[in-house]
Design an enzyme around this catalytic site. Sequence first.
Site, PDB file in Angstrom:
ATOM      1  N   TYR A   8     -25.920  -9.008  23.831  1.00  0.00           N
ATOM      2  CA  TYR A   8     -25.298  -8.022  22.937  1.00  0.00           C
ATOM      3  C   TYR A   8     -25.676  -8.419  21.501  1.00  0.00           C
ATOM      4  O   TYR A   8     -24.826  -8.532  20.618  1.00  0.00           O
ATOM      5  CB  TYR A   8     -23.777  -7.989  23.103  1.00  0.00           C
TER       6      TYR A   8
ATOM      7  N   GLN B 123     -20.933  -7.308  11.000  1.00  0.00           N
ATOM      8  CA  GLN B 123     -19.543  -7.716  10.778  1.00  0.00           C
ATOM      9  C   GLN B 123     -19.001  -7.110   9.483  1.00  0.00           C
ATOM     10  O   GLN B 123     -19.690  -7.096   8.460  1.00  0.00           O
ATOM     11  CB  GLN B 123     -19.442  -9.234  10.724  1.00  0.00           C
TER      12      GLN B 123
ATOM     13  N   CYS C 208     -13.806 -10.057  19.751  1.00  0.00           N
ATOM     14  CA  CYS C 208     -12.932  -9.353  18.805  1.00  0.00           C
ATOM     15  C   CYS C 208     -11.663  -8.859  19.482  1.00  0.00           C
ATOM     16  O   CYS C 208     -10.837  -8.223  18.839  1.00  0.00           O
ATOM     17  CB  CYS C 208     -13.677  -8.175  18.168  1.00  0.00           C
TER      18      CYS C 208
ATOM     19  N   CYS D 139       0.829  -1.206   0.000  1.00  0.00           N
ATOM     20  CA  CYS D 139       0.000   0.000   0.000  1.00  0.00           C
ATOM     21  C   CYS D 139       0.863   1.256   0.000  1.00  0.00           C
ATOM     22  O   CYS D 139       1.749   1.401   0.857  1.00  0.00           O
ATOM     23  CB  CYS D 139      -0.916   0.010   1.225  1.00  0.00           C
TER      24      CYS D 139
ATOM     25  N   CYS E  94      -8.177   2.767  -0.973  1.00  0.00           N
ATOM     26  CA  CYS E  94      -7.848   1.914   0.166  1.00  0.00           C
ATOM     27  C   CYS E  94      -7.821   0.470  -0.315  1.00  0.00           C
ATOM     28  O   CYS E  94      -8.837  -0.056  -0.786  1.00  0.00           O
ATOM     29  CB  CYS E  94      -8.883   2.079   1.276  1.00  0.00           C
TER      30      CYS E  94
ATOM     31  N   CYS F  91      -3.879  -0.092   8.850  1.00  0.00           N
ATOM     32  CA  CYS F  91      -3.290  -1.426   8.798  1.00  0.00           C
ATOM     33  C   CYS F  91      -2.046  -1.477   9.685  1.00  0.00           C
ATOM     34  O   CYS F  91      -1.315  -0.494   9.804  1.00  0.00           O
ATOM     35  CB  CYS F  91      -2.898  -1.794   7.364  1.00  0.00           C
TER      36      CYS F  91
ATOM     37  N   ASP G 274     -21.684 -11.850  22.478  1.00  0.00           N
ATOM     38  CA  ASP G 274     -20.777 -11.184  21.539  1.00  0.00           C
ATOM     39  C   ASP G 274     -20.578  -9.753  22.040  1.00  0.00           C
ATOM     40  O   ASP G 274     -21.095  -8.800  21.457  1.00  0.00           O
ATOM     41  CB  ASP G 274     -21.383 -11.212  20.136  1.00  0.00           C
TER      42      ASP G 274
ATOM     43  N   GLU H 117     -30.012  -6.170  23.816  1.00  0.00           N
ATOM     44  CA  GLU H 117     -29.173  -5.236  23.057  1.00  0.00           C
ATOM     45  C   GLU H 117     -29.431  -3.827  23.581  1.00  0.00           C
ATOM     46  O   GLU H 117     -30.574  -3.464  23.851  1.00  0.00           O
ATOM     47  CB  GLU H 117     -29.511  -5.327  21.564  1.00  0.00           C
TER      48      GLU H 117
ATOM     49  N   CYS I  76      -0.937   6.281   7.123  1.00  0.00           N
ATOM     50  CA  CYS I  76      -2.255   5.763   7.490  1.00  0.00           C
ATOM     51  C   CYS I  76      -2.141   4.742   8.624  1.00  0.00           C
ATOM     52  O   CYS I  76      -1.272   3.868   8.587  1.00  0.00           O
ATOM     53  CB  CYS I  76      -2.916   5.122   6.269  1.00  0.00           C
TER      54      CYS I  76
END
Length: 442
Positions: A300, A271, A395, A81, A177, A92, A368, A324, A89
């Site tokens: 959640y 997602q 995550c 990139c 991107c 990443c 989650d 939620e 940036c």
Amino acid sequence: MQAEPKKSLVGEEYEVEIGPVAHGGHCIARTSEGQVLFVRHALPGERVVARVTEGEEGARFLRADAVEVLDASKDRIDVPCPFAGPGRCGGCDWQHAKPGAQRRLKADVIAEQLQHLAGLTPEEAGWDGTVVPAEGDKVPAGQVPSWRTRVQYAVTADGRAGLRRHRSHEVEPIDHCMIAAEGVSELGIEKRVWTGMDSVEAIAATGSQDRQVILTPKPGARLPLVELDRPVSVLRVDERSGGVHRVHGRPFVRERADGRTYRVGGGGFWQVHPRAADTLVTAVMQGLLPRKGDMALDLYCGVGLFAGALADRVGDQGAVLGIESGKRAVEDARHNLAEFDRVRIEQGKVESVLPRTGITEVDLIVLDPPRAGAGRKTVQHLSSLGARRIAYVACDPAALARDLGYFRDGGYRVRMLRAFDLFPMTSHVECVAILEPASKRL
């Protein structure tokens, strides 16, 4: 007498040996004086010149970028990139690493967090130690999978779209991107001027042709006329309330997973990787093995992804309760699951709503939670409900490991853990842990 301010070390350079990877997209090194450096753009085993980006004399650690590689790892590649690299940036973390090496780095982080925060080895967690790429993402070194279906562009003072630099409000203008999904790239966000805008979020739904742009204006700015390269619906963020309002087109996008269509309104959570929802539903259902008539919780629950999958499998004699906190997500979940008489969605924080339900026993639980995890109090409550199995979707490996420790205290053990590389080129990784009562015979 006022203490003298400590000397900033920003800009200082150190020649260092790079040690192991750490949680957060950097590796650990030490200066000759023993001060810890968190170094980005480096790989374990390399010798680099590291330039300090944050920190002062006497600080517990410094942050730094590898600005010159003196002895390169065999896993290093030329950065594909043009906008990645020190001071550029921040989207990443691992553009400079081969794809397979990225997954090994993520596996090292998961293993370290499990050991450090939960006292678990990979074997004790039922994990084979691998991070699995999503279908279609196994690309040769130097190529980048285009996976990100939601990209939030920051806007410069002169209206150019870009992405934030690492740990900074400064914007790196870009013209493309590489990790953006094709449906985002084809909108041409980077080609036009966004005068008066603070940010522009682009969404390309999976399983439908829905495209959406969410504009956040600077205070007092007027909305531009949005003319992009593909048809889109346009929403705006209200500068006072933070609410999202429709300008034109649908106020939602239609996403597809597990054979069902889900409405996701107002930029709500879904997602980001196009194959993530199906991948995670499959892993969760294979781990839980729902039975007809089961009572299940989806905590959640967002717009109802796992609640829908559970409802399909527990049948008319079963029941699902989703909880939620987001008002719009609850509206969407109720719409998405309206066909199921035995599904109920409650709005509020899990730690507040769940005790009020009066539920004392369930068969299955899916949680989650957000990046911070569920926390000790919620895990203690869940551990008291006697679930046959619990699926924890995470995550963040640190939050997962902390909560697994709390579940162990509550009488649950990890039966199986799987890790998925649903965020290529970044340090993020998604895990699914399946838990069962520790008293169950091994």
